[in-house]
Design a protein around this motif. Structure first.
Motif, PDB file in Angstrom:
ATOM      1  N   ILE A 265       0.839  -1.206   0.000  1.00  0.00           N
ATOM      2  CA  ILE A 265       0.000   0.000   0.000  1.00  0.00           C
ATOM      3  C   ILE A 265       0.869   1.249   0.000  1.00  0.00           C
ATOM      4  O   ILE A 265       0.617   2.201  -0.748  1.00  0.00           O
TER       5      ILE A 265
ATOM      6  N   VAL B 218       2.517   9.624   3.036  1.00  0.00           N
ATOM      7  CA  VAL B 218       2.136   8.444   3.820  1.00  0.00           C
ATOM      8  C   VAL B 218       3.382   7.582   4.003  1.00  0.00           C
ATOM      9  O   VAL B 218       3.880   6.963   3.059  1.00  0.00           O
ATOM     10  N   ARG B 219       3.930   7.594   5.214  1.00  0.00           N
ATOM     11  CA  ARG B 219       5.240   6.984   5.470  1.00  0.00           C
ATOM     12  C   ARG B 219       5.157   5.503   5.796  1.00  0.00           C
ATOM     13  O   ARG B 219       6.080   4.752   5.542  1.00  0.00           O
ATOM     14  N   ASP B 220       4.082   5.106   6.434  1.00  0.00           N
ATOM     15  CA  ASP B 220       3.978   3.706   6.844  1.00  0.00           C
ATOM     16  C   ASP B 220       2.503   3.342   6.969  1.00  0.00           C
ATOM     17  O   ASP B 220       1.677   4.178   7.342  1.00  0.00           O
ATOM     18  N   VAL B 221       2.181   2.121   6.617  1.00  0.00           N
ATOM     19  CA  VAL B 221       0.810   1.618   6.745  1.00  0.00           C
ATOM     20  C   VAL B 221       0.863   0.234   7.386  1.00  0.00           C
ATOM     21  O   VAL B 221       1.677  -0.606   6.999  1.00  0.00           O
ATOM     22  N   ARG B 222       0.033   0.026   8.378  1.00  0.00           N
ATOM     23  CA  ARG B 222      -0.125  -1.309   8.961  1.00  0.00           C
ATOM     24  C   ARG B 222      -1.591  -1.707   8.776  1.00  0.00           C
ATOM     25  O   ARG B 222      -2.495  -0.955   9.144  1.00  0.00           O
ATOM     26  N   GLN B 223      -1.798  -2.857   8.190  1.00  0.00           N
ATOM     27  CA  GLN B 223      -3.170  -3.301   7.956  1.00  0.00           C
ATOM     28  C   GLN B 223      -3.550  -4.347   8.989  1.00  0.00           C
ATOM     29  O   GLN B 223      -2.738  -5.186   9.369  1.00  0.00           O
ATOM     30  N   GLY B 224      -4.789  -4.278   9.436  1.00  0.00           N
ATOM     31  CA  GLY B 224      -5.243  -5.241  10.417  1.00  0.00           C
ATOM     32  C   GLY B 224      -6.687  -5.618  10.189  1.00  0.00           C
ATOM     33  O   GLY B 224      -7.288  -5.273   9.168  1.00  0.00           O
ATOM     34  N   LYS B 225      -7.234  -6.349  11.123  1.00  0.00           N
ATOM     35  CA  LYS B 225      -8.635  -6.742  11.054  1.00  0.00           C
ATOM     36  C   LYS B 225      -9.423  -6.032  12.146  1.00  0.00           C
ATOM     37  O   LYS B 225      -8.901  -5.700  13.203  1.00  0.00           O
ATOM     38  N   TYR B 226     -10.681  -5.814  11.858  1.00  0.00           N
ATOM     39  CA  TYR B 226     -11.560  -5.080  12.757  1.00  0.00           C
ATOM     40  C   TYR B 226     -12.848  -5.875  12.926  1.00  0.00           C
ATOM     41  O   TYR B 226     -13.387  -6.392  11.951  1.00  0.00           O
TER      42      TYR B 226
ATOM     43  N   VAL C 279      -9.763  -4.631  17.673  1.00  0.00           N
ATOM     44  CA  VAL C 279      -8.774  -4.417  16.625  1.00  0.00           C
ATOM     45  C   VAL C 279      -7.529  -5.181  17.029  1.00  0.00           C
ATOM     46  O   VAL C 279      -7.070  -5.037  18.156  1.00  0.00           O
TER      47      VAL C 279
ATOM     48  N   LEU D 131      -3.679  -5.431  16.910  1.00  0.00           N
ATOM     49  CA  LEU D 131      -2.714  -4.339  16.841  1.00  0.00           C
ATOM     50  C   LEU D 131      -1.328  -4.857  17.161  1.00  0.00           C
ATOM     51  O   LEU D 131      -1.188  -5.785  17.939  1.00  0.00           O
TER      52      LEU D 131
END
Lengths: 96, 96
Positions: free
Chosen positions: B15, B27-35, B92, B94
């Protein structure tokens, strides 16, 4: 992010059923969505929100079936931040 | 939920690179997770938290690569709720 309520969520339904069979009938409903944490360079929380909203609309969310909300560190409802440009934002797509 | 920081997150990396090529280098960093949003029957917010934590440990989270946090409506940092047993919780996963 989660599916809009009008969109059938088979994953959430499957989780509720699995939990029921495990004895967790107290869990009545589950909506599953996606979560993103973005570190962005922005002068102000408002600028960070504008940027992340644009990114959500253009890349991260599917507006046909998802809606989303954005939280930005440094806004009144979020934790305060140290001075500087780097801001942590959280985005969750959510039902309307 | 997102991957623990020690776990390489190829989706987040992809991303960031896609956004860079679209002009969003800020946008320097993206962490994707589940919700997950869970509606549960529980007498108190504390009981709702205990239930959802158990559900996360047993079904929703993978403790080897994910950690998670839980928010419960009616706890001090969350919106107040109407009297009654039905409580909305948000989970979430994390990084630690």
């Amino acid at each position: 992010m989660t599916l809009k309520p009008s969109v059938f969520d088979p994953q959430g339904r499957t989780i509720v059923e699995a939990l029921g069979s495990m004895g967790y009938g107290a869990v009545r409903d589950v909506r599953q969505g996606k979560y993103f944490e973005l570190d962005v360079d922005a002068e102000t929380p408002a600028a960070a929100r504008t940027l992340v909203t644009e990114v959500a609309d253009r890349l991260l969310a599917n507006p046909v079936i998802e809606s989303y909300r954005v939280e930005v560190d440094g806004e009144e409802t979020s934790p305060p931040v140290e001075p500087g440009r780097r801001r942590v934002t959280r985005m969750v797509t959510l039902g309307d």
